[in-house]
Design a protein around this motif. Structure first.
Motif, PDB file in Angstrom:
ATOM      1  N   ALA A   1       0.366  -1.307   0.006  1.00  0.00           N
ATOM      2  CA  ALA A   1      -0.063   0.172   0.009  1.00  0.00           C
ATOM      3  C   ALA A   1       0.437   1.498  -0.071  1.00  0.00           C
ATOM      4  CB  ALA A   1      -0.812   0.127   1.106  1.00  0.00           C
ATOM      5  N   GLY A   2       0.023   2.137  -0.364  1.00  0.00           N
ATOM      6  CA  GLY A   2       0.567   3.350  -0.430  1.00  0.00           C
ATOM      7  C   GLY A   2       0.176   4.287   0.173  1.00  0.00           C
ATOM      8  N   ILE A   3       0.641   5.799   0.296  1.00  0.00           N
ATOM      9  CA  ILE A   3       0.050   6.984   0.880  1.00  0.00           C
ATOM     10  C   ILE A   3      -0.390   7.906  -0.145  1.00  0.00           C
ATOM     11  CG2 ILE A   3      -0.287   9.019   2.811  1.00  0.00           C
ATOM     12  CD1 ILE A   3       0.788   6.468   4.563  1.00  0.00           C
ATOM     13  N   ARG A   4      -0.555   8.849  -0.485  1.00  0.00           N
ATOM     14  CA  ARG A   4      -1.408   9.826  -1.078  1.00  0.00           C
ATOM     15  C   ARG A   4      -0.127  11.207  -0.863  1.00  0.00           C
ATOM     16  NH1 ARG A   4      -4.927   9.958  -5.030  1.00  0.00           N
ATOM     17  NH2 ARG A   4      -6.321   8.406  -4.244  1.00  0.00           N
ATOM     18  N   GLY A   5       0.643  11.833  -2.115  1.00  0.00           N
ATOM     19  CA  GLY A   5       1.192  12.025  -1.131  1.00  0.00           C
ATOM     20  C   GLY A   5       1.928  12.034  -1.361  1.00  0.00           C
ATOM     21  N   GLY A   6       2.310  10.780  -0.291  1.00  0.00           N
ATOM     22  CA  GLY A   6       3.815  10.364  -0.371  1.00  0.00           C
ATOM     23  C   GLY A   6       3.701   9.544   0.809  1.00  0.00           C
ATOM     24  N   VAL A   7       4.381   8.668   0.967  1.00  0.00           N
ATOM     25  CA  VAL A   7       4.745   7.614   2.260  1.00  0.00           C
ATOM     26  C   VAL A   7       5.311   8.204   3.804  1.00  0.00           C
ATOM     27  CG1 VAL A   7       6.257   5.714   3.647  1.00  0.00           C
ATOM     28  CG2 VAL A   7       4.341   5.482   1.515  1.00  0.00           C
ATOM     29  N   GLY A   8       6.274   9.434   2.728  1.00  0.00           N
ATOM     30  CA  GLY A   8       7.002  10.296   3.903  1.00  0.00           C
ATOM     31  C   GLY A   8       6.355  11.247   4.869  1.00  0.00           C
ATOM     32  N   ARG A   9       4.472  11.044   4.908  1.00  0.00           N
ATOM     33  CA  ARG A   9       3.610  12.006   5.404  1.00  0.00           C
ATOM     34  C   ARG A   9       3.489  11.651   6.819  1.00  0.00           C
ATOM     35  NH1 ARG A   9      -1.454  12.730   2.296  1.00  0.00           N
ATOM     36  NH2 ARG A   9      -2.401  13.447   3.994  1.00  0.00           N
ATOM     37  N   LEU A  10       3.794  10.274   6.519  1.00  0.00           N
ATOM     38  CA  LEU A  10       3.214   9.681   7.884  1.00  0.00           C
ATOM     39  C   LEU A  10       4.332  10.121   8.635  1.00  0.00           C
ATOM     40  CD1 LEU A  10       1.395   7.336   9.246  1.00  0.00           C
ATOM     41  CD2 LEU A  10       3.960   5.476   8.215  1.00  0.00           C
ATOM     42  N   PRO A  11       5.157  10.308   8.930  1.00  0.00           N
ATOM     43  CA  PRO A  11       6.006  10.815  10.087  1.00  0.00           C
ATOM     44  C   PRO A  11       4.945  12.134  11.084  1.00  0.00           C
ATOM     45  CG  PRO A  11       7.408   9.907   8.904  1.00  0.00           C
ATOM     46  CD  PRO A  11       6.228   9.764   7.640  1.00  0.00           C
ATOM     47  N   ASP A  12       5.355  12.785  10.218  1.00  0.00           N
ATOM     48  CA  ASP A  12       4.471  14.022  11.073  1.00  0.00           C
ATOM     49  C   ASP A  12       3.207  13.926  11.363  1.00  0.00           C
ATOM     50  OD1 ASP A  12       6.828  15.864  10.384  1.00  0.00           O
ATOM     51  OD2 ASP A  12       5.644  16.281   8.675  1.00  0.00           O
ATOM     52  N   ALA A  13       2.293  12.893  10.587  1.00  0.00           N
ATOM     53  CA  ALA A  13       0.593  12.542  11.256  1.00  0.00           C
ATOM     54  C   ALA A  13       0.930  12.098  12.396  1.00  0.00           C
ATOM     55  CB  ALA A  13      -0.014  11.683   9.651  1.00  0.00           C
ATOM     56  N   VAL A  14       2.021  11.291  12.768  1.00  0.00           N
ATOM     57  CA  VAL A  14       1.792  10.281  13.055  1.00  0.00           C
ATOM     58  C   VAL A  14       2.175  11.427  14.787  1.00  0.00           C
ATOM     59  CG1 VAL A  14       3.191   8.084  14.803  1.00  0.00           C
ATOM     60  CG2 VAL A  14       2.876   8.121  12.414  1.00  0.00           C
ATOM     61  N   ALA A  15       3.004  12.028  14.645  1.00  0.00           N
ATOM     62  CA  ALA A  15       3.242  12.801  15.259  1.00  0.00           C
ATOM     63  C   ALA A  15       2.433  14.182  15.843  1.00  0.00           C
ATOM     64  CB  ALA A  15       5.003  14.196  15.354  1.00  0.00           C
ATOM     65  N   THR A  16       1.696  14.112  15.231  1.00  0.00           N
ATOM     66  CA  THR A  16       0.890  15.237  15.480  1.00  0.00           C
ATOM     67  C   THR A  16      -0.523  14.347  16.197  1.00  0.00           C
ATOM     68  OG1 THR A  16       1.366  16.464  13.269  1.00  0.00           O
ATOM     69  CG2 THR A  16      -1.338  16.651  14.578  1.00  0.00           C
TER      70      THR A  16
END
Length: 466
Positions: free
Chosen positions: A208-223
């Motif tokens: 699976a992936g994330i629209r806009g990039g998997v690199g979005r995941l860390p900030d979302a988890v931090a928030t």
């Protein structure tokens, strides 16, 4: 306190906060997420590190949904991958276990008749079942011949670990195959059992992936964690609780040291800093972690006009065996693989090429423009690329991939046993049970649960004497 702001540390913070405790995350660099990062290339959001999540393990995709990215979880196009072998890109054979075949005939597009016949000798050889851990490349070479190891196992393992199959642990890298090899009399039989166990329901995407990039995941988890985040904060030492006192962490430069207190500590850092911090408090664990080597890699990302291709490949990408003598070890056609990126890219094709292997860093020491030229030369041969890219990016990830050498599983068991002797301390990260995002998230959750159970068990009790 969580030391390390990669996806492991951030996930640990998220699960700790869900358990009702206050959390501070300390990260030495200025960025969260470690090698998970997305940035602009030719006006497009493109990952600089990992760009996919293993979907058949639930942890990473579940976390993405929990932190508000559920609507942006996407799946790759239904296309195949390839391997560049003996002068052309050939379809990656289906039905293998990390390149180890179930049926020799499945490798007919890669190997010649003599090499295929060599595989069958596995059924007549003694030596299995095997109880001891072995290097997967050496085992495959012995049982099935060098061609299987060099042209399939090596590039597949290299794509995950940037390592060498002759050094990587069977038990750590392909545990299902290792377990089956302890019961079956042939490697072909073991691969068949492992393949059956790894099968997914029809239509279930492996990744699976994330629209806009998997690199979005860390900030979302931090928030979502609500944790207090401090970047550019290096932890110099940790001191376990003395009677009536909490853990103490020393941060900052030695002349201006700052001390912080914590009821518990999760170390979510690579092996070298973990060994440094554990040296005074858990020397046995530190010695084991000190022996874990790391591989450095670079990701070369290109935005190329569609007109540079005679025909856009209908493939997610291809692997390159080291025996081919090329600079690149893997290529991902990102805008072919991910429909969301293809829609944004328009008349551009986005490619990512991986460069570098364990102890082979000569290419990584070249200037960016030289690395790009080497990659373009390989792509011209492989894909017939006829034009220069409109944008390039070279991202170096120094020491990003831990090497799972023979005996790695037992080594990490010893680390955890040593750490378990210290109440309120847990470890997690890519060095332990898997380098993928899902594995890191799963271990981070286990570390958080361990700490929460410990805090609950001693609620209202004084700290034990050290």
């Amino acid at each position: 306190m969580v030391v390390g702001g990669g996806i492991s540390g951030l996930a640990a913070a998220y699960y700790l906060r869900a358990g009702g405790v206050e959390v501070t995350v300390l990260e030495a660099s200025e960025h969260l997420g470690g090698p998970l990062r997305v940035s602009d290339l030719a006006g497009l959001p493109v990952d600089e590190g990992a760009e996919s999540l293993l979907n058949r393990r639930p942890e990473a995709v579940e976390l993405a949904r929990e932190v508000g990215l559920g609507d942006d979880v996407v799946y790759p196009a239904s296309i195949t991958a390839g391997v560049w072998s003996r002068g052309r890109i050939r379809p990656l054979p289906p039905g293998t276990v990390m390149g180890v075949p179930v049926r020799p005939e499945d490798l007919a597009t890669i190997l010649d008749e003599t090499e295929l016949a060599r595989i069958e000798s596995d059924r007549r050889m003694p030596g299995l079942p095997t109880k001891a851990d072995v290097a997967i490349g050496r085992l495959v070479t012995e049982r099935m011949g060098a061609a299987v190891a060099e042209r399939l196992v090596e590039p597949l393992l290299g794509g995950v670990y940037a390592g060498h199959a002759d050094e990587l642990s069977l038990r750590a890298t392909v545990p299902a195959l290792a377990a089956a090899a302890q019961k079956e009399s042939s490697l072909l039989g073991a691969a068949e059992i492992a393949r059956q166990q790894a099968s997914t329901p029809d239509g279930t995407p492996v990744f699976a992936g994330i629209r806009g990039g998997v690199g979005r995941l860390p900030d979302a988890v931090a928030t979502a964690s609500g944790a207090s985040i401090r970047t550019r904060t290096t932890v110099r030492s940790i001191t376990p609780p003395a009677a009536g006192a909490p853990w103490r962490l020393e941060t900052g430069p030695a002349p201006f040291a700052e001390f912080m207190s914590a009821d518990a500590v999760v170390l979510a850092v690579p092996p070298a800093p973990a060994a440094r911090l554990l040296g005074p408090v858990a020397p046995d664990a530190a010695r084991e972690l000190h022996d874990v080597e790391q591989a450095s890699v670079a990701i070369v990302t290109l935005a190329v006009p569609r007109s540079a291709f005679a025909q856009i490949p209908e493939s997610s990408g291809f692997l390159i065996p080291p025996v081919e003598g090329r600079t690149i070890k893997a290529v991902t056609l990102s805008s072919v693989k991910w429909p969301w990126l293809a829609e944004l890219a328009g008349d551009l094709v986005v490619l990512r090429a991986s460069v570098g292997r364990h102890r082979q860093v000569a290419e990584l020491q070249r200037p960016d423009d030289e690395i790009v030229d080497l990659v373009l030369a390989d792509l011209a041969d492989a894909l017939g690329l006829t034009d220069r890219p409109v944008a390039t990016r070279v991202t170096r990830w120094g020491g990003a991939l831990p090497q799972y050498a023979v005996g790695h599983v037992e080594r990490m068991d010893r680390v955890r046993a040593a750490v378990a002797n210290l109440r309120g301390l847990a470890v997690c990260g890519a060095a332990y049970d898997g380098v993928g995002i899902a594995a890191c998230v799963g271990l981070a959750r286990s570390a958080a649960e361990s700490v929460l159970a410990d805090l609950k068990s001693r609620a209202g009790e004084p700290y034990p004497a050290s």
